[in-house]
Scaffold this motif. Sequence first.
Motif, PDB file in Angstrom:
ATOM      1  N   CYS A 174       0.836  -1.195   0.000  1.00  0.00           N
ATOM      2  CA  CYS A 174       0.000   0.000   0.000  1.00  0.00           C
ATOM      3  C   CYS A 174       0.874   1.249   0.000  1.00  0.00           C
ATOM      4  O   CYS A 174       2.020   1.223   0.449  1.00  0.00           O
ATOM      5  CB  CYS A 174      -0.916   0.021   1.229  1.00  0.00           C
ATOM      6  SG  CYS A 174      -2.202  -1.231   1.194  1.00  0.00           S
ATOM      7  N   ILE A 188      -6.989  -1.838   5.549  1.00  0.00           N
ATOM      8  CA  ILE A 188      -6.655  -1.279   4.240  1.00  0.00           C
ATOM      9  C   ILE A 188      -6.261  -2.432   3.329  1.00  0.00           C
ATOM     10  O   ILE A 188      -5.294  -3.150   3.603  1.00  0.00           O
ATOM     11  CB  ILE A 188      -5.517  -0.255   4.332  1.00  0.00           C
ATOM     12  CG1 ILE A 188      -5.805   0.796   5.416  1.00  0.00           C
ATOM     13  CG2 ILE A 188      -5.286   0.401   2.977  1.00  0.00           C
ATOM     14  CD1 ILE A 188      -7.059   1.596   5.196  1.00  0.00           C
ATOM     15  N   SER A 192      -3.479  -0.726  -2.069  1.00  0.00           N
ATOM     16  CA  SER A 192      -4.300   0.481  -2.085  1.00  0.00           C
ATOM     17  C   SER A 192      -3.424   1.723  -2.023  1.00  0.00           C
ATOM     18  O   SER A 192      -2.281   1.673  -1.559  1.00  0.00           O
ATOM     19  CB  SER A 192      -5.275   0.482  -0.902  1.00  0.00           C
ATOM     20  OG  SER A 192      -6.172  -0.596  -0.986  1.00  0.00           O
ATOM     21  N   GLY A 206     -10.183   0.108   0.238  1.00  0.00           N
ATOM     22  CA  GLY A 206      -9.264  -0.392  -0.772  1.00  0.00           C
ATOM     23  C   GLY A 206      -9.447   0.302  -2.097  1.00  0.00           C
ATOM     24  O   GLY A 206     -10.414   1.022  -2.324  1.00  0.00           O
ATOM     25  N   ASN A 208      -7.476   2.185  -5.759  1.00  0.00           N
ATOM     26  CA  ASN A 208      -6.463   3.148  -6.183  1.00  0.00           C
ATOM     27  C   ASN A 208      -7.130   4.177  -7.099  1.00  0.00           C
ATOM     28  O   ASN A 208      -7.374   3.894  -8.262  1.00  0.00           O
ATOM     29  CB  ASN A 208      -5.350   2.418  -6.941  1.00  0.00           C
ATOM     30  CG  ASN A 208      -4.139   3.293  -7.160  1.00  0.00           C
ATOM     31  OD1 ASN A 208      -4.165   4.481  -6.884  1.00  0.00           O
ATOM     32  ND2 ASN A 208      -3.074   2.698  -7.671  1.00  0.00           N
ATOM     33  N   ALA A 210      -8.259   4.965  -3.081  1.00  0.00           N
ATOM     34  CA  ALA A 210      -9.073   4.074  -2.273  1.00  0.00           C
ATOM     35  C   ALA A 210     -10.487   4.595  -2.060  1.00  0.00           C
ATOM     36  O   ALA A 210     -10.743   5.793  -2.057  1.00  0.00           O
ATOM     37  CB  ALA A 210      -8.403   3.861  -0.924  1.00  0.00           C
TER      38      ALA A 210
END
Length: 221
Positions: A174, A188, A192, A206, A208, A210
């Motif tokens: 992450c 998380i 992410s 979660g 991208n 998030a």
Amino acid sequence: MSNLKRIVLFILSIPKIIYFNFKYLRFRDAIKFPILISKRVWIKNARGKVQIQSPISFGMIKIGFGDVAIFDSVKSRSIWDVTGTVIFRGRANIGHGVKISVSGTLILGDSFSISAESSIICKEKVSFGAHCLISWENLIMDTDFHDILDSEGNVINPSKEIVIGDNVWIGCRCTILKGTQIGNNTVIAANSCLHSIIDGSNKIIGGNLARILKEEITWRA
């Protein structure tokens, strides 16, 4: 890692353990050796401060030890680059290969654990609550490193504090960027990217960038 290898690594680490404790702590605290630091940790910079804001006991903080199976713990070197302040509010485990770079203030809550090959870069302030678990190959940074200027020469991308609540589990790979705030009892999802305030707690987050995946959750180690 076998028990014999662990014992050998600890013995080889003793000179660095002595140096680190007496460098950062008062004598009455240093002689308890609350911080165990592996010989595999490169102490790149030790001009900052370390504070332990809890009862002190032997080995309560470990830096550079551990063995995550998918990484080579023998060749995986941690980095300690601190000109600011690192505050421990209880027990902590900073795994092998973890990079810590602090020129601001880094706060680690009780029972903090971060796994192999993750990095924390703190220019202003990064804080973790109690019982946080950070998986491997994460990047947490509160700065862009380079200034972006508008037409009048004003910086438009200042560093921003990162605040992570209690009982937060951050999955592997992450990226936690400046300005991120994560509530209590949050998970998380792996891979992410976060860069803003996540309202509320008890969520799985979660994506991208998030988004909230599920609410009213909790997690256990």
